[in-house]
Design a protein around this motif. Structure first.
Motif, mmCIF file in Angstrom:
data_model
loop_
_atom_site.group_PDB
_atom_site.id
_atom_site.type_symbol
_atom_site.label_atom_id
_atom_site.label_comp_id
_atom_site.label_asym_id
_atom_site.label_seq_id
_atom_site.Cartn_x
_atom_site.Cartn_y
_atom_site.Cartn_z
ATOM 1 N N VAL A 74 -17.053 42.477 51.462
ATOM 2 C CA VAL A 74 -15.699 41.983 51.213
ATOM 3 C C VAL A 74 -15.535 40.582 51.806
ATOM 4 C CG1 VAL A 74 -13.242 42.444 51.557
ATOM 5 C CG2 VAL A 74 -14.829 44.336 51.200
ATOM 6 N N ARG A 75 -16.178 40.310 52.951
ATOM 7 C CA ARG A 75 -16.040 39.009 53.613
ATOM 8 C C ARG A 75 -16.803 37.912 52.879
ATOM 9 N NH1 ARG A 75 -16.973 40.025 59.947
ATOM 10 N NH2 ARG A 75 -19.113 39.724 59.220
ATOM 11 N N GLY A 76 -17.965 38.233 52.304
ATOM 12 C CA GLY A 76 -18.760 37.191 51.662
ATOM 13 C C GLY A 76 -20.110 37.709 51.241
ATOM 14 N N SER A 77 -21.020 36.793 50.917
ATOM 15 C CA SER A 77 -22.337 37.158 50.424
ATOM 16 C C SER A 77 -23.204 37.691 51.556
ATOM 17 C CB SER A 77 -23.006 35.944 49.767
ATOM 18 O OG SER A 77 -23.145 34.889 50.712
ATOM 19 N N GLY A 78 -24.212 38.474 51.186
ATOM 20 C CA GLY A 78 -25.124 39.083 52.147
ATOM 21 C C GLY A 78 -25.511 40.472 51.691
ATOM 22 N N ASP A 79 -26.673 40.935 52.142
ATOM 23 C CA ASP A 79 -27.152 42.265 51.765
ATOM 24 C C ASP A 79 -26.720 43.260 52.830
ATOM 25 O OD1 ASP A 79 -28.373 44.433 50.716
ATOM 26 O OD2 ASP A 79 -30.426 43.667 50.828
ATOM 27 N N TYR A 80 -25.600 43.933 52.579
ATOM 28 C CA TYR A 80 -25.064 44.931 53.496
ATOM 29 C C TYR A 80 -25.228 46.355 52.966
ATOM 30 C CZ TYR A 80 -22.862 40.791 55.502
ATOM 31 O OH TYR A 80 -22.640 39.555 56.053
ATOM 32 N N GLY A 81 -25.965 46.508 51.890
ATOM 33 C CA GLY A 81 -26.186 47.840 51.319
ATOM 34 C C GLY A 81 -25.145 48.270 50.312
ATOM 35 N N SER A 82 -24.267 47.376 49.900
ATOM 36 C CA SER A 82 -23.238 47.719 48.915
ATOM 37 C C SER A 82 -23.840 47.724 47.512
ATOM 38 C CB SER A 82 -22.079 46.728 48.976
ATOM 39 O OG SER A 82 -21.518 46.685 50.272
ATOM 40 N N SER A 83 -23.332 48.599 46.668
ATOM 41 C CA SER A 83 -23.839 48.707 45.302
ATOM 42 C C SER A 83 -22.788 49.370 44.423
ATOM 43 C CB SER A 83 -25.140 49.523 45.260
ATOM 44 O OG SER A 83 -24.901 50.847 45.710
ATOM 45 N N ILE A 84 -23.010 49.274 43.118
ATOM 46 C CA ILE A 84 -22.129 49.911 42.139
ATOM 47 C C ILE A 84 -22.964 50.349 40.948
ATOM 48 C CG2 ILE A 84 -21.542 47.749 40.971
ATOM 49 C CD1 ILE A 84 -18.730 48.926 40.531
ATOM 50 N N ALA A 85 -22.594 51.456 40.349
ATOM 51 C CA ALA A 85 -23.286 51.999 39.182
ATOM 52 C C ALA A 85 -22.258 52.305 38.099
ATOM 53 C CB ALA A 85 -24.073 53.262 39.543
ATOM 54 N N LEU A 86 -22.493 51.775 36.906
ATOM 55 C CA LEU A 86 -21.611 51.968 35.766
ATOM 56 C C LEU A 86 -22.424 52.417 34.569
ATOM 57 C CD1 LEU A 86 -19.625 48.599 36.031
ATOM 58 C CD2 LEU A 86 -18.951 50.796 37.001
ATOM 59 N N ALA A 87 -21.724 52.871 33.553
ATOM 60 C CA ALA A 87 -22.316 53.147 32.248
ATOM 61 C C ALA A 87 -21.311 52.687 31.194
ATOM 62 C CB ALA A 87 -22.648 54.629 32.079
ATOM 63 N N TRP A 88 -21.826 52.222 30.059
ATOM 64 C CA TRP A 88 -20.927 51.687 29.045
ATOM 65 C C TRP A 88 -21.513 51.931 27.658
ATOM 66 C CZ3 TRP A 88 -21.532 47.662 25.440
ATOM 67 C CH2 TRP A 88 -22.791 47.053 25.467
ATOM 68 N N ARG A 89 -20.648 51.830 26.665
ATOM 69 C CA ARG A 89 -21.051 51.894 25.265
ATOM 70 C C ARG A 89 -19.964 51.226 24.433
ATOM 71 N NH1 ARG A 89 -18.576 55.588 21.793
ATOM 72 N NH2 ARG A 89 -17.072 56.960 22.808
ATOM 73 N N ARG A 90 -20.335 50.799 23.247
ATOM 74 C CA ARG A 90 -19.344 50.269 22.327
ATOM 75 C C ARG A 90 -18.502 51.418 21.799
ATOM 76 N NH1 ARG A 90 -21.049 45.240 18.641
ATOM 77 N NH2 ARG A 90 -18.830 45.542 18.225
ATOM 78 N N ALA A 91 -17.193 51.186 21.735
ATOM 79 C CA ALA A 91 -16.271 52.247 21.324
ATOM 80 C C ALA A 91 -15.548 51.915 20.030
ATOM 81 C CB ALA A 91 -15.249 52.502 22.427
ATOM 82 N N ASP A 92 -16.062 50.935 19.283
ATOM 83 C CA ASP A 92 -15.411 50.569 18.022
ATOM 84 C C ASP A 92 -16.246 50.963 16.813
ATOM 85 O OD1 ASP A 92 -17.451 48.847 18.502
ATOM 86 O OD2 ASP A 92 -16.304 47.002 18.215
ATOM 87 N N ARG A 93 -17.094 51.961 16.986
ATOM 88 C CA ARG A 93 -17.925 52.447 15.888
ATOM 89 C C ARG A 93 -17.589 53.903 15.610
ATOM 90 N NH1 ARG A 93 -23.791 49.942 17.815
ATOM 91 N NH2 ARG A 93 -23.215 47.731 17.622
#
Length: 222
Positions: free
Chosen positions: A154-173
């Motif tokens: 939150v304070r700035g750049s650096g490797d503090y072990g933070s991560s995020i995982a997402l999934a996505w797809r197109r929804a206009d088909r």
């Protein structure tokens, strides 16, 4: 046995899995916040934390956990008979802003297992760019799989072990798979009571599901 109609409204009992047809994206948050996550097809998501508090993060241990998807998936104790007074400080308001170029498609609250279609207010229309140069607006569906955010990120750049995982797809088909047609209401009522289940979702009479337990006539009538 086919899934029960309200399964998608229930909380998951296991870690969130990638649904069929979705593309998984996992990234480490080493550049701080806001963090841009490229999804594909010219669409990206920006992870933001609008708190308005700077001194709090400067005085916090960089490895302190600010938010984690494990909190959403952990079992909760039974609520007390007398509810406690509301807390002044709740969970941090992490959000994903989904954009196509500079066009905002939607804002998604970060919650484990949440699925959201962006935009969710009808088809997107390009109004700020010239029609000849504007990209064709598309709709995407985003699933929040998990995340871990430390105070140092939150304070700035650096490797503090933070991560995020997402999934996505197109929804206009259009979908290429269709379920069985609903049975006739009169056929459902002629079955024995032990072979049928009926439930209502929402206000009385708004949405009613009728379900047959017979293997040969297993259908859902809406």
């Amino acid at each position: 046995m086919p899934p029960f109609p309200i399964d998608r409204y229930l909380l998951p009992e296991t870690p969130v899995e990638v649904p069929d047809g979705f593309t998984e994206v996992r990234q480490s948050l080493t550049a701080g916040l806001p963090h841009r996550v490229e999804l594909g097809a010219g669409v990206h998501a920006v992870l933001i934390l609008p708190t308005g508090l700077a001194r709090q993060w400067l005085n916090t241990d960089p490895l302190a956990v600010v938010s984690s998807s494990a909190d959403d998936l952990a079992p909760r104790p039974a609520p007390p008979a007398v509810p406690p007074p509301p807390a002044l400080v709740g969970r941090v308001p992490l959000r994903l802003v989904v954009r196509q170029g500079t066009r905002i498609l939607g804002s998604v609250p970060v919650a484990a297992g949440l699925r959201r279609v962006c935009p969710d207010a009808g088809p997107a229309v390009a109004t700020t760019a010239q029609p000849a140069r504007a990209a064709t607006p598309i709709a995407v569906e985003v699933v929040v799989l998990g995340w871990l955010l430390h105070a140092g990120t939150v304070r700035g750049s650096g490797d503090y072990g933070s991560s995020i995982a997402l999934a996505w797809r197109r929804a206009d088909r259009a979908a290429d798979q269709f379920g069985p047609p609903p049975i006739n209401e009169f056929v459902w009522r002629r079955r024995p009571p032990a072979q049928r289940v009926e439930s209502e979702l929402g206000p009385p009479g708004r949405l009613r599901y009728r379900y047959l337990l017979d293997k040969k006539l297993r259908r859902v009538l809406r």
